[in-house]
Design a protein around this motif. Structure first.
Motif, PDB file in Angstrom:
ATOM      1  N   UNK A 170      31.090  76.439  65.985  1.00  0.00           N
ATOM      2  CA  UNK A 170      32.293  77.212  65.647  1.00  0.00           C
ATOM      3  C   UNK A 170      33.142  77.580  66.862  1.00  0.00           C
ATOM      4  N   UNK A 171      32.716  77.128  68.040  1.00  0.00           N
ATOM      5  CA  UNK A 171      33.590  77.198  69.215  1.00  0.00           C
ATOM      6  C   UNK A 171      34.513  75.986  69.285  1.00  0.00           C
ATOM      7  N   UNK A 172      34.280  75.011  68.405  1.00  0.00           N
ATOM      8  CA  UNK A 172      35.147  73.840  68.330  1.00  0.00           C
ATOM      9  C   UNK A 172      36.502  74.220  67.737  1.00  0.00           C
ATOM     10  N   UNK A 173      37.509  73.393  68.005  1.00  0.00           N
ATOM     11  CA  UNK A 173      38.800  73.555  67.349  1.00  0.00           C
ATOM     12  C   UNK A 173      38.813  72.730  66.072  1.00  0.00           C
ATOM     13  N   UNK A 174      39.190  73.352  64.974  1.00  0.00           N
ATOM     14  CA  UNK A 174      39.251  72.660  63.687  1.00  0.00           C
ATOM     15  C   UNK A 174      40.722  72.448  63.347  1.00  0.00           C
ATOM     16  N   UNK A 175      41.206  71.252  63.674  1.00  0.00           N
ATOM     17  CA  UNK A 175      42.634  71.005  63.483  1.00  0.00           C
ATOM     18  C   UNK A 175      42.914  69.816  62.571  1.00  0.00           C
ATOM     19  N   UNK A 176      41.866  69.082  62.196  1.00  0.00           N
ATOM     20  CA  UNK A 176      42.096  67.921  61.336  1.00  0.00           C
ATOM     21  C   UNK A 176      42.418  68.337  59.903  1.00  0.00           C
ATOM     22  N   UNK A 177      41.654  69.283  59.402  1.00  0.00           N
ATOM     23  CA  UNK A 177      41.841  69.775  58.037  1.00  0.00           C
ATOM     24  C   UNK A 177      41.049  71.064  57.897  1.00  0.00           C
ATOM     25  N   UNK A 178      41.303  71.808  56.849  1.00  0.00           N
ATOM     26  CA  UNK A 178      40.490  72.999  56.589  1.00  0.00           C
ATOM     27  C   UNK A 178      39.704  72.870  55.283  1.00  0.00           C
ATOM     28  N   UNK A 179      39.652  71.646  54.744  1.00  0.00           N
ATOM     29  CA  UNK A 179      38.963  71.415  53.478  1.00  0.00           C
ATOM     30  C   UNK A 179      37.592  70.802  53.726  1.00  0.00           C
ATOM     31  N   UNK A 180      36.538  71.570  53.393  1.00  0.00           N
ATOM     32  CA  UNK A 180      35.159  71.106  53.548  1.00  0.00           C
ATOM     33  C   UNK A 180      34.737  70.447  52.246  1.00  0.00           C
ATOM     34  N   UNK A 181      34.450  69.153  52.320  1.00  0.00           N
ATOM     35  CA  UNK A 181      34.074  68.414  51.106  1.00  0.00           C
ATOM     36  C   UNK A 181      32.583  68.610  50.827  1.00  0.00           C
ATOM     37  N   UNK A 199      30.665  64.620  70.199  1.00  0.00           N
ATOM     38  CA  UNK A 199      29.438  63.888  70.522  1.00  0.00           C
ATOM     39  C   UNK A 199      28.284  64.838  70.837  1.00  0.00           C
ATOM     40  N   UNK A 200      28.562  65.858  71.664  1.00  0.00           N
ATOM     41  CA  UNK A 200      27.520  66.808  72.058  1.00  0.00           C
ATOM     42  C   UNK A 200      26.970  67.541  70.838  1.00  0.00           C
ATOM     43  N   UNK A 201      27.852  67.929  69.938  1.00  0.00           N
ATOM     44  CA  UNK A 201      27.429  68.645  68.730  1.00  0.00           C
ATOM     45  C   UNK A 201      26.569  67.769  67.830  1.00  0.00           C
ATOM     46  N   UNK A 202      26.932  66.491  67.718  1.00  0.00           N
ATOM     47  CA  UNK A 202      26.163  65.572  66.888  1.00  0.00           C
ATOM     48  C   UNK A 202      24.787  65.304  67.495  1.00  0.00           C
ATOM     49  N   UNK A 203      24.747  65.140  68.825  1.00  0.00           N
ATOM     50  CA  UNK A 203      23.459  64.938  69.507  1.00  0.00           C
ATOM     51  C   UNK A 203      22.584  66.169  69.345  1.00  0.00           C
ATOM     52  N   UNK A 204      23.199  67.360  69.468  1.00  0.00           N
ATOM     53  CA  UNK A 204      22.464  68.614  69.278  1.00  0.00           C
ATOM     54  C   UNK A 204      21.890  68.705  67.874  1.00  0.00           C
ATOM     55  N   UNK A 205      22.703  68.328  66.874  1.00  0.00           N
ATOM     56  CA  UNK A 205      22.249  68.367  65.487  1.00  0.00           C
ATOM     57  C   UNK A 205      21.038  67.461  65.285  1.00  0.00           C
TER      58      UNK A 205
END
Length: 314
Positions: A170-181, A199-205
């Motif tokens: 949630x420190x990321x910027x969400x600018x693509x869309x605000x709709x969570x499918x 990339x870092x978030x995906x590796x962390x996940x």
């Protein structure tokens, strides 16, 4: 219906509110979904609460196995309550908006409780391993103090890491869309909305999933490989059947929970489908907790006997 607000700042749009699309693609089934999810929630609450009550009140169930089962039932109630009430509110009001803070809180509690469930299932497998493979030392190894420590450890072990992972997302910027499918704020669909390099978030996940999901799962597999090899050495078929019956319920729950969860979080990004993710998520967030009380009661003679005693059924 509010669909979230977007503020422009330094030429980058920043989302301050999300929209959980959930089951909006099924407009004709909204009423049916409300009744169905309400019924499921009642079954989960009543079934797991009943297990907690009978394992606390019946003297025959004052054993480590049922102590962990009571913890597991309480965990299931908490786990489902993170997502299902929100789903019902969204379906009832048709207002699917959720604030950034509420979304972060939902994700954090969901991840912490999911991690606790993984560890508790591993602890329950270890309990069965000691009971079957080392029965003479079982009362000494699985004493009350050890059981309490293992239960508390399961509840809190994932908290620091999952809080950290949630903050990182949630420190990321969400600018693509605000709709969570999706029908709740899960990690993959939220990361998908972030702009910039994730990339870092995906590796962390993936790393967190391997440690907190795959790790306990392999511990469970190791426990059951020892259990099965020990059971097969029992001299009588009756003894083997009785030993298998004490493990079968737990093993079925493990396969349902870990199977759907592992596929959801470890599936490659390129092969992801929002609809498949929703279906898999329904299994480990709602379907499995609904069936758990039935699995543990219908396949356990001690629990059935305690339930009959509680309900005065001869």
């Amino acid at each position: 219906m509010k669909h979230g607000e977007i503020q422009a700042e330094d030429n980058v749009s920043s989302v301050v509110q999300f929209v959980l699309l959930g089951f909006s693609n099924l407009p004709n089934l909204q009423g049916l979904l409300i009744w169905m999810f309400s019924l499921i929630y009642m079954i989960i609450l009543m079934g797991n609460s009943l297990i907690i009550v009978i394992t606390r009140l019946d003297p025959a169930l004052q054993k480590p196995m049922y102590f962990f089962l009571a913890n597991f039932s309480l965990l299931e109630i908490c786990y489902v309550s993170v997502t299902l009430p929100r789903i019902l509110v969204n379906l009832w009001t048709q207002d699917r908006s959720i604030s950034l803070l509420s979304c972060a809180a939902q994700m954090c509690f969901f991840l912490m409780l999911g991690t606790a469930e993984c560890f508790l299932l591993a602890v329950m497998a270890y309990d069965r391993y000691v009971a079957i493979c080392n029965p003479l030392h079982y009362p000494l190894i699985m004493n009350q103090k050890t059981c309490i420590q293992m239960a508390i450890g399961s509840w809190i072990s994932g908290m620091p890491v999952q809080i950290g992972q949630t903050c990182q997302i949630f420190f990321l910027n969400f600018c693509n869309s605000n709709k969570i499918n999706h029908f709740f704020c899960d990690v993959p669909p939220v990361i998908k909305l972030a702009c910039g390099d994730t990339f870092v978030n995906e590796v962390t996940m993936y790393a967190v999933t391997v440690v907190f999901v795959a790790g306990p799962f392999f511990l469970i597999l190791a426990s059951y490989s020892k259990i099965i090899s020990t059971i097969l050495k029992f001299p009588t078929a009756k003894g083997r059947a009785k030993a298998f019956s004490t493990c079968s319920s737990h093993l079925l729950v493990v396969l349902l929970f870990f199977g759907s969860g592992t596929i959801t979080y470890l599936r490659p990004k390129s092969g992801r489908s929002a609809e498949v993710d929703k279906l898999l998520s329904l299994f480990y967030t709602i379907v499995t907790p609904m069936f758990n009380p039935m699995i543990y009661t219908l396949r356990n003679k001690d629990v059935i006997a305690a339930l009959r005693k509680l309900l005065y059924i001869k």
